[in-house]
Enzyme design. Structure first.
Site, PDB file in Angstrom:
ATOM      1  N   GLU A   1       0.760  -1.184  -0.042  1.00 16.24           N
ATOM      2  CA  GLU A   1      -0.071   0.237   0.062  1.00 16.24           C
ATOM      3  C   GLU A   1       0.869   1.285  -0.001  1.00 16.24           C
ATOM      4  O   GLU A   1       1.446   1.413   0.897  1.00 16.24           O
ATOM      5  CB  GLU A   1      -0.884   0.068   1.267  1.00 16.24           C
ATOM      6  CG  GLU A   1      -1.789  -0.977   1.373  1.00 16.24           C
ATOM      7  CD  GLU A   1      -2.473  -1.604   2.304  1.00 16.24           C
ATOM      8  OE1 GLU A   1      -3.273  -2.496   2.594  1.00 16.24           O
ATOM      9  OE2 GLU A   1      -2.415  -0.566   3.428  1.00 16.24           O
TER      10      GLU A   1
ATOM     11  N   ALA B   1      -5.914  -4.061   0.906  1.00 14.07           N
ATOM     12  CA  ALA B   1      -6.109  -5.243   1.003  1.00 14.07           C
ATOM     13  C   ALA B   1      -4.961  -6.291   1.328  1.00 14.07           C
ATOM     14  O   ALA B   1      -4.385  -6.827   0.455  1.00 14.07           O
ATOM     15  CB  ALA B   1      -6.846  -5.859  -0.089  1.00 14.07           C
ATOM     16  N   GLU B   2      -4.800  -6.362   2.775  1.00 13.62           N
ATOM     17  CA  GLU B   2      -3.648  -7.092   3.216  1.00 13.62           C
ATOM     18  C   GLU B   2      -3.435  -8.633   2.615  1.00 13.62           C
ATOM     19  O   GLU B   2      -2.628  -9.175   2.162  1.00 13.62           O
ATOM     20  CB  GLU B   2      -3.367  -6.772   4.459  1.00 13.62           C
ATOM     21  CG  GLU B   2      -2.761  -5.541   5.054  1.00 13.62           C
ATOM     22  CD  GLU B   2      -4.016  -4.518   5.010  1.00 13.62           C
ATOM     23  OE1 GLU B   2      -3.849  -3.276   5.234  1.00 13.62           O
ATOM     24  OE2 GLU B   2      -5.045  -5.024   4.932  1.00 13.62           O
TER      25      GLU B   2
ATOM     26  N   HIS C   1      -2.004   1.412  14.754  1.00 14.79           N
ATOM     27  CA  HIS C   1      -0.764   1.798  14.051  1.00 14.79           C
ATOM     28  C   HIS C   1       0.444   1.473  14.941  1.00 14.79           C
ATOM     29  O   HIS C   1       1.643   1.989  14.734  1.00 14.79           O
ATOM     30  CB  HIS C   1      -0.814   3.430  13.813  1.00 14.79           C
ATOM     31  CG  HIS C   1      -1.993   3.712  12.890  1.00 14.79           C
ATOM     32  ND1 HIS C   1      -2.954   3.761  13.166  1.00 14.79           N
ATOM     33  CD2 HIS C   1      -1.681   4.165  11.683  1.00 14.79           C
ATOM     34  CE1 HIS C   1      -3.675   4.262  11.999  1.00 14.79           C
ATOM     35  NE2 HIS C   1      -2.992   4.253  11.069  1.00 14.79           N
TER      36      HIS C   1
ATOM     37  N   PRO D   1      -5.482  -8.982   8.617  1.00 11.19           N
ATOM     38  CA  PRO D   1      -6.368  -9.362   7.803  1.00 11.19           C
ATOM     39  C   PRO D   1      -5.553 -10.536   6.775  1.00 11.19           C
ATOM     40  O   PRO D   1      -6.018 -11.226   6.046  1.00 11.19           O
ATOM     41  CB  PRO D   1      -6.583  -8.360   6.882  1.00 11.19           C
ATOM     42  CG  PRO D   1      -6.685  -7.159   7.673  1.00 11.19           C
ATOM     43  CD  PRO D   1      -5.614  -7.494   8.589  1.00 11.19           C
TER      44      PRO D   1
END
Length: 346
Positions: A39, A69-70, A139, A99
């Site tokens: 990303e 979309a990991e 994070h 994910p």
């Protein structure tokens, strides 16, 4: 023991971030099968700018952005690796990687075993991790135990500029999947590492290896107690060792570097030498990497111990808000307090 205010750093050399960037650039130059994606890693160069300039140099076919979309990022890496590429993927933040766990645990970690070694997946999963940057929820996290517990994955975490370069080069050249944990708070740290010299050291080493896998390193020699740590906690442990020395306590600091494989021999040497051990890690203490280290010390070095093994870790709570971070993370003062708690009468 109480720590005084930290003096400003006078380091002016290479940053940890630049070492990682150069490692990827050199690997891509050396091997056309290396591709980098994730990303915002392309045009932006990543949120921490670790991949800055790679798209411009190697083109969007070899360093490119993905959707948010990991799971898709990890799954795409599996297909690429099966077909002869060497993906280096970035999970933008530690907690963003969750994910992707199904792909990592069910496929990336198991493929070599499932195929009896016929299909290897030379994938590097880069994960910025840990605290110290004031990040909000999702994070900042210390998720290394999930990956270390998963058979089939290697887990590296450098703590110096030189290791950032050398260990990432080695991870990319490894034929098995490597989860590469990058301490976020060290991205802007500097030391006198010469990247040109490191490049020559790596490329001149036998088979392009520098022995980072399963090879811990003594960062400071001592005789009275061993601080065993890794990743973001290494600089904190070294500061604590410096201050303990002022009170006459000789502290040895062992940087594990590689969590999987694990350097049992180095761990035994330092504990048998000093007879006392404190394990320092940012992650929560319960069912953690630090728990495993303590268990190994108890199993292998019990008769050498002059005191129970202690731990200084994050607390067993979800990662706190930024204003509470300083109370959650291991600090120099908490390490010094642990040293005070050791049994010092022989």
């Amino acid at each position: 023991m109480t720590a005084p205010a930290a003096a400003p750093s006078t380091a002016t050399a290479t940053t940890f971030a630049a070492a990682l960037n150069t490692a990827m650039s050199d690997a891509m130059e050396h091997d056309d099968s290396v591709v980098v994606f994730g990303e915002d890693v392309g045009t932006l160069g990543g949120v921490f700018r670790i991949t800055d300039g790679l798209t411009k140099r190697f083109g969007p076919e070899r360093c490119f952005d993905t959707p948010l979309a990991e799971s898709g990022i990890a799954g795409t890496a599996v297909g690429m690796a099966i077909n002869g590429l060497k993906p280096v993927i970035e999970m933008q933040f530690d907690a963003f990687a969750y994910p992707a766990l199904e792909q990592i645990f069910s496929h990336i970690a198991k493929m070599a075993n499932r195929t009896r070694g016929r299909v290897r997946l030379p994938i590097v999963i880069r994960i910025p991790y840990g605290g110290g940057v004031g990040g909000v929820e999702h994070h900042c996290d210390s998720s290394e135990a999930y990956y270390a517990h998963t058979a089939g994955l290697k887990v590296f975490t450098p703590a110096t500029v030189a290791d950032a370069y050398l260990m990432l080069r080695e991870a990319i050249d490894t034929q098995d999947p490597v989860v590469f944990f990058e301490p976020k708070k060290l991205y802007w740290s500097k030391d006198a590492a010469d990247l040109s010299a490191l490049r020559l050291q790596y490329e001149d080493s036998q088979g392009g290896r520098v022995g980072a896998q399963g090879a811990a390193q003594i960062r400071r020699s001592g005789t009275d107690v061993s601080l065993i740590t890794y990743g973001p906690s290494v600089p904190t442990a070294l500061k604590a060792a410096d201050l303990a020395a002022e009170d006459g306590v000789s502290v040895e600091v062992l940087d594990l570097r590689s969590i999987v494989p694990f350097d049992d021999a180095a761990l035994m040497r330092t504990v048998e030498k000093t007879g006392r051990a404190v394990v320092v890690a940012e992650a929560q203490g319960f069912a953690s990497v630090s728990s495993e280290i303590v268990a190994r010390i108890q199993e292998r070095c019990f008769h050498s111990l002059a005191s129970p093994v202690l731990r200084v870790t994050g607390f067993d709570v979800p990662y706190p808000a930024p204003k509470l971070e300083e109370h959650h993370l291991p600090t120099v003062d908490r390490i010094l307090d642990a040293l005070d708690e050791l049994q010092w009468e022989d």
